[in-house]
Design an enzyme around this catalytic site. Structure first.
Site, PDB file in Angstrom:
ATOM      1  N   THR A 161      -4.961   7.173  -8.551  1.00 13.62           N
ATOM      2  CA  THR A 161      -4.669   7.242  -7.126  1.00 13.62           C
ATOM      3  C   THR A 161      -4.947   8.651  -6.638  1.00 13.62           C
ATOM      4  O   THR A 161      -4.794   9.613  -7.399  1.00 13.62           O
ATOM      5  CB  THR A 161      -3.183   6.892  -6.908  1.00 13.62           C
ATOM      6  OG1 THR A 161      -2.999   5.511  -7.190  1.00 13.62           O
ATOM      7  CG2 THR A 161      -2.716   7.189  -5.502  1.00 13.62           C
ATOM      8  N   ARG A 189      -2.068  -8.238  -5.189  1.00  6.14           N
ATOM      9  CA  ARG A 189      -0.996  -7.289  -5.548  1.00  6.14           C
ATOM     10  C   ARG A 189      -1.154  -6.003  -4.739  1.00  6.14           C
ATOM     11  O   ARG A 189      -2.214  -5.412  -4.656  1.00  6.14           O
ATOM     12  CB  ARG A 189      -1.057  -6.973  -7.039  1.00  6.14           C
ATOM     13  CG  ARG A 189       0.009  -5.976  -7.523  1.00  6.14           C
ATOM     14  CD  ARG A 189      -0.479  -4.553  -7.493  1.00  6.14           C
ATOM     15  NE  ARG A 189       0.490  -3.613  -8.061  1.00  6.14           N
ATOM     16  CZ  ARG A 189       0.362  -2.289  -7.968  1.00  6.14           C
ATOM     17  NH1 ARG A 189      -0.675  -1.770  -7.351  1.00  6.14           N
ATOM     18  NH2 ARG A 189       1.270  -1.494  -8.500  1.00  6.14           N
ATOM     19  N   VAL A 190      -0.063  -5.549  -4.151  1.00  7.06           N
ATOM     20  CA  VAL A 190      -0.061  -4.285  -3.409  1.00  7.06           C
ATOM     21  C   VAL A 190       1.004  -3.392  -4.015  1.00  7.06           C
ATOM     22  O   VAL A 190       2.126  -3.830  -4.288  1.00  7.06           O
ATOM     23  CB  VAL A 190       0.230  -4.535  -1.907  1.00  7.06           C
ATOM     24  CG1 VAL A 190       0.389  -3.210  -1.170  1.00  7.06           C
ATOM     25  CG2 VAL A 190      -0.879  -5.368  -1.284  1.00  7.06           C
ATOM     26  N   GLY A 191       0.656  -2.147  -4.235  1.00  5.46           N
ATOM     27  CA  GLY A 191       1.599  -1.193  -4.819  1.00  5.46           C
ATOM     28  C   GLY A 191       2.288  -0.351  -3.765  1.00  5.46           C
ATOM     29  O   GLY A 191       2.452  -0.757  -2.606  1.00  5.46           O
ATOM     30  N   ASP A 192       2.681   0.837  -4.169  1.00 12.32           N
ATOM     31  CA  ASP A 192       3.473   1.712  -3.303  1.00 12.32           C
ATOM     32  C   ASP A 192       2.645   2.473  -2.267  1.00 12.32           C
ATOM     33  O   ASP A 192       3.156   2.856  -1.217  1.00 12.32           O
ATOM     34  CB  ASP A 192       4.232   2.720  -4.166  1.00 12.32           C
ATOM     35  CG  ASP A 192       3.299   3.552  -5.042  1.00 12.32           C
ATOM     36  OD1 ASP A 192       2.325   2.996  -5.586  1.00 12.32           O
ATOM     37  OD2 ASP A 192       3.543   4.770  -5.190  1.00 12.32           O
ATOM     38  N   THR A 211       2.002   8.973  -6.973  1.00 12.86           N
ATOM     39  CA  THR A 211       1.085   8.256  -7.862  1.00 12.86           C
ATOM     40  C   THR A 211       1.855   7.814  -9.096  1.00 12.86           C
ATOM     41  O   THR A 211       2.729   8.537  -9.569  1.00 12.86           O
ATOM     42  CB  THR A 211      -0.111   9.130  -8.272  1.00 12.86           C
ATOM     43  OG1 THR A 211      -0.847   8.450  -9.299  1.00 12.86           O
ATOM     44  CG2 THR A 211       0.311  10.497  -8.798  1.00 12.86           C
ATOM     45  N   GLY A 212       1.520   6.637  -9.602  1.00 11.71           N
ATOM     46  CA  GLY A 212       2.202   6.168 -10.801  1.00 11.71           C
ATOM     47  C   GLY A 212       2.478   4.683 -10.727  1.00 11.71           C
ATOM     48  O   GLY A 212       1.783   3.951 -10.010  1.00 11.71           O
ATOM     49  N   GLY A 214       3.482   1.777  -9.392  1.00 14.34           N
ATOM     50  CA  GLY A 214       3.795   1.501  -7.993  1.00 14.34           C
ATOM     51  C   GLY A 214       5.030   0.649  -7.774  1.00 14.34           C
ATOM     52  O   GLY A 214       5.780   0.872  -6.821  1.00 14.34           O
TER      53      GLY A 214
HETATM   54  N1  ASP Z   1       0.721   3.880  -7.533  1.00 20.11           N
HETATM   55  C1  ASP Z   1      -0.492   3.132  -7.675  1.00 20.11           C
HETATM   56  C2  ASP Z   1      -0.168   1.659  -7.544  1.00 20.11           C
HETATM   57  O1  ASP Z   1       0.775   1.224  -8.181  1.00 20.11           O
HETATM   58  C3  ASP Z   1      -1.219   3.389  -8.968  1.00 20.11           C
HETATM   59  C4  ASP Z   1      -1.450   4.843  -9.318  1.00 20.11           C
HETATM   60  O2  ASP Z   1      -0.875   5.726  -8.709  1.00 20.11           O
HETATM   61  O3  ASP Z   1      -2.251   5.111 -10.197  1.00 20.11           O
HETATM   62  O4  ASP Z   1      -0.862   0.960  -6.875  1.00 20.11           O
END
Ligand code: ASP
Length: 293
Positions: A161, A189-192, A211-212, A214
């Site tokens: 990200t 799928r949708v993350g943070d 980032t991480g 989500g």
């Molecule tokens: N946070 C992002 C998600 O879960 C992934 C990432 O930060 O690498 O969509």
């Protein structure tokens, strides 16, 4: 009012893999910080600088966002992005957007040209078309995957990200985050990242980009949590960032975040193995790293 304490930070994802060569990303991130610094010194707004920086991160193909995106399990490139401007606490985001060169510009279009905050899927694409945003001409030749020109198995890639936060000379802060999400994600799928308060946040005091993992950042409302700890709990930005990441960890995830405050604090924290990151510090120096402190 002129604020002498310009600061800027960016990240290229918390999924860094030890043993991998990040020299290209380090050179690229430093160049973007230098360019953003010059823009801020020239009077550009924090909002313009975070969006411009994320556009460059997206189109570089070096990170798992924009051109470097990985496909979901249906073989589709569904991308997410969110932006917030501290003054006025305005925000815009897109989720599961397909077919556009720069998801962050679509997020900004939502913020600047509609009374709404979030568009998804086909509706997001229709809005981006209506605003004349650049479409990907040929997806096969456009997407690079992170760090290489060939398709690689998800297990060989590190998540990446991208995000940016800035403080400008008026004392305004802003944040932007863009991603292809986690590897092997299912359709829809949708993350943070595009969710205000989870993967991106800016209010008049604090701007945050995460980032991480989500799902855990969503459950912890991580980005807003950082800002609210500062605002309502009187915590330093560093304490607030660490506390939010500790909650992400307690929920079973890891990752990192960058944040700036209107009073000139800047942090880049992570509890994953590493985080591609770079920043302009208040004294004018630039730091750039993947692992280590
Ligand atoms: N946070 C992002 C998600 O879960 C992934 C990432 O930060 O690498 O969509």
């Amino acid at each position: 009012m002129t604020n002498k304490c310009l600061t800027l930070a960016l990240h290229g994802g918390a999924g860094a893999l030890r043993g991998r060569d990040y020299s290209r990303e380090l050179v690229h991130m430093r160049g973007l910080i230098e360019a953003g610094r010059d823009r801020l010194r020239g009077g550009a707004s924090a909002l313009d600088v975070v969006v411009e920086t994320v556009v460059e991160l997206e189109i570089s193909g070096l990170y798992v966002a924009g051109r470097g995106a990985s496909p979901n399990t249906a073989g589709r490139y569904e991308l997410d992005a969110g932006v917030m401007d501290g003054p006025g606490q305005r925000g815009g985001s897109v989720a599961a957007l397909e077919g556009f060169v720069s998801p962050i510009t679509a997020a900004r279009a939502v913020m600047d040209t509609t009374p709404h905050v979030m568009f998804v899927g086909e509706g997001a694409a229709a809005l981006a078309d209506a605003r004349g945003l650049k479409r990907i001409a040929d997806p096969k030749s456009w997407f690079t995957h992170a760090g290489g020109g060939e398709n690689r198995a998800p297990s060989e890639l590190a998540t990446g990200t991208v995000g940016c936060v800035a403080l400008d000379e008026t004392g305004a802060v802003a944040a932007a985050t863009s991603t292809a999400g986690i590897f092997g994600k299912p359709l829809g799928r949708v993350g943070d990242c595009p969710v205000l308060g989870a993967g991106v946040w800016a209010d008049p005091r604090v701007a945050v980009s995460c980032t991480g993992a989500g799902e855990m950042f969503l459950r912890a409302a991580a980005a807003a949590q950082v800002a609210h700890r500062v605002r309502f709990g009187g915590e330093s930005l560093a304490c607030a960032g660490d506390a939010a990441l500790a909650e992400v960890k307690a929920l079973g995830g890891d990752g990192g975040l960058i944040a700036v405050s209107a009073d000139g604090q800047l942090i880049m924290r992570y509890n994953s193995a590493g985080m591609k990151r770079a920043a302009l510090l208040a004294d004018g120096s630039i730091v750039c790293d993947v692992f280590g402190g």
